[in-house]
Enzyme design. Structure first.
Site, short mmCIF file in Angstrom:
data_model
loop_
_atom_site.label_atom_id
_atom_site.label_comp_id
_atom_site.label_asym_id
_atom_site.label_seq_id
_atom_site.Cartn_x
_atom_site.Cartn_y
_atom_site.Cartn_z
N ASP A 68 38.41 -25.32 21.36
CA ASP A 68 37.04 -25.41 21.16
C ASP A 68 37.09 -24.36 19.89
OD1 ASP A 68 34.34 -25.22 20.37
OD2 ASP A 68 33.95 -24.86 22.48
N LYS B 137 25.24 -30.53 27.18
CA LYS B 137 24.85 -29.32 27.76
C LYS B 137 23.26 -29.37 28.02
CE LYS B 137 28.33 -26.51 25.70
NZ LYS B 137 28.43 -25.48 24.29
N GLU C 268 36.93 -29.52 19.83
CA GLU C 268 35.63 -29.57 19.97
C GLU C 268 34.98 -28.87 18.73
OE1 GLU C 268 34.37 -28.00 23.72
OE2 GLU C 268 32.66 -27.46 23.09
N ASP D 49 29.77 -30.79 19.81
CA ASP D 49 29.28 -29.91 20.74
C ASP D 49 28.01 -29.44 19.71
OD1 ASP D 49 28.12 -28.23 22.67
OD2 ASP D 49 29.78 -26.63 22.61
N LYS E 46 39.49 -21.50 23.15
CA LYS E 46 38.90 -21.01 21.86
C LYS E 46 39.43 -20.40 20.67
CE LYS E 46 34.60 -21.43 24.05
NZ LYS E 46 33.59 -22.14 23.61
#
Ligand SMILES: C[C@H](N)C(=O)N[C@H](CCC(=O)O)C(=O)O
Ligand SMILES: [Mg+2]
Length: 370
Positions: A190, A267, A218, A243, A162
């Site tokens: 991400d 997701k 991402e 995402d 992250k």
């Protein structure tokens, strides 16, 4: 097998280390658990995470939307009519994807119980074991390096790192992590919408010039910035994944048709459950695009649903980010999915395979109908 009632509860699990992204910081996995009861005595489990910064949904909104708009339409419906039930769930209210996901998960669980088969087998069959990556929260470089070392010691060989709260620091974080772990792991980034398009191109071209090999990046920019995503995809070699930009089948078609991104992250909290997640996996296959199954910071009830889907759709879903339960200090759910480092084993019990759940906190007024 008919739906007779819905009960609600909360499940809270402390994290091993705080979960920090460019969008939020939390110290617990907190799920709203949905338990659907039937006239045959079978119960189905579903759950939803509260991620207002991504889905707009909170536990309070999930609870009231289910009680007010969806549950009244489900009462008396036959579990064998799975597609019809999913259609009712999806059409009862716009958006509110986490509420729809929790309900669909519980319905699919009951569908497996009706036919006495694990969900992944009913969905077409697949492997009983999967391998997930693990998330490394954004932090100072030393903490990120020690979190990476711990993950590698636990057997993880894909790190989802992250970043996204400071461009220059982010570049330094990635360089340091790649230097220590780039040879023994695959590294995914991400950004959680933390950069703009020009910053992303600058950062990725810089990292590419230093031979930092990244598996994918991402959601570098804001969720509605399709133009920015396309601008980036056209200018860097590193694969770009959507995402927060990819909730609906319609968005996914647009992203792939117009070459906006290379990869899609599915997701269930974004799709509104398994029925649309399956639809999106099939769309990505039509475009010969890769996709990942991901999760919010959520526990193993919802992750079990995603894992069953990933197993059955392995031809389409080539990447797995289902580490939510692995980030908790313990898993209060028995059966379902079992984690051993990066290995996820699916239960061969019917439906999601969940046997029991410890530390469920029932919600006052949490039964529908009262
Ligand atoms: C937990 C999972 N690996 C993950 O990183 N999910 C995030 C969103 C999580 C959240 O804020 O709850 C993502 O992919 O953006
Ligand atoms: Mg993400």
């Amino acid at each position: 097998m008919k739906i007779t009632a819905i009960r609600f509860a909360k499940l809270k699990v402390p994290l091993v280390t705080p979960f920090k992204t460019a969008l939020r910081e939390v110290s617990f996995i907190e799920d709203l658990v949905v338990i659907i009861e039937t006239d045959k005595g079978e119960i189905g489990y579903g759950a939803a995470a509260s991620t207002p910064v991504i889905t707009g949904d909170t536990h309070q909104s999930i609870l009231s939307v289910i009680k007010q708009f969806i549950a009244p339409k489900l009462l008396g419906m036959e579990i064998e009519n799975l597609n019809q039930i999913c259609q009712v769930i999806q059409s009862s209210v716009v958006a509110n994807y986490s509420a729809k996901a929790a309900l669909e998960l519980a319905v699919y669980d009951l569908w497996g119980k009706l036919y006495q088969a694990p969900l992944y087998k009913l969905l077409g069959g697949g492997s009983q074991t999967l391998r997930t990556d693990i998330t490394i929260s954004v932090d100072n470089i030393d903490k990120m390096l020690s979190d990476c070392a711990l993950a590698v010691a636990q057997g993880f060989d894909i790190l989802k790192v992250k970043i996204g709260n400071d461009l220059q620091q982010d570049i330094e974080r990635v360089k340091a992590i790649y230097q220590d772990f780039g040879q023994k792991t695959h590294i995914r980034l991400d950004v959680n919408q933390g950069w703009n398009a020009k910053q992303t191109v600058f950062a990725l071209q810089k990292l590419e010039s230093l031979n930092v090999e990244l598996e994918l990046v991402e959601q570098p920019v804001k969720s509605d910035d399709f133009k920015g995503l396309k601008y980036i995809t056209e200018r860097v070699n590193t694969p770009i994944m959507a995402d927060e930009s990819a909730f609906s089948p319609k968005q996914v078609i647009q992203l792939l048709e117009q070459n906006v991104v290379d990869i899609i992250n599915i997701k269930v909290m974004k799709t509104g459950g398994l029925s649309r997640a399956i639809e999106i996996a099939n769309i990505t296959a039509q475009y010969q695009a890769q996709c990942m199954i991901g999760c919010m910071l959520e526990g193993s009830i919802a992750v079990a649903g995603a894992a069953h889907l990933a197993s059955a759709k392995a031809q389409q879903i080539s990447k797995i980010d289902l580490d939510g339960p692995a980030l908790g200090q313990y898993d209060p759910v028995q059966g379902g999915v079992e984690f051993n480092g990066p290995a996820i084993t699916l239960s061969d019990g019917p439906g999601l395979g969940i046997n029991s759940i410890d530390t469920l906190q029932p919600i006052n007024d949490g039964v529908w109908p009262l």
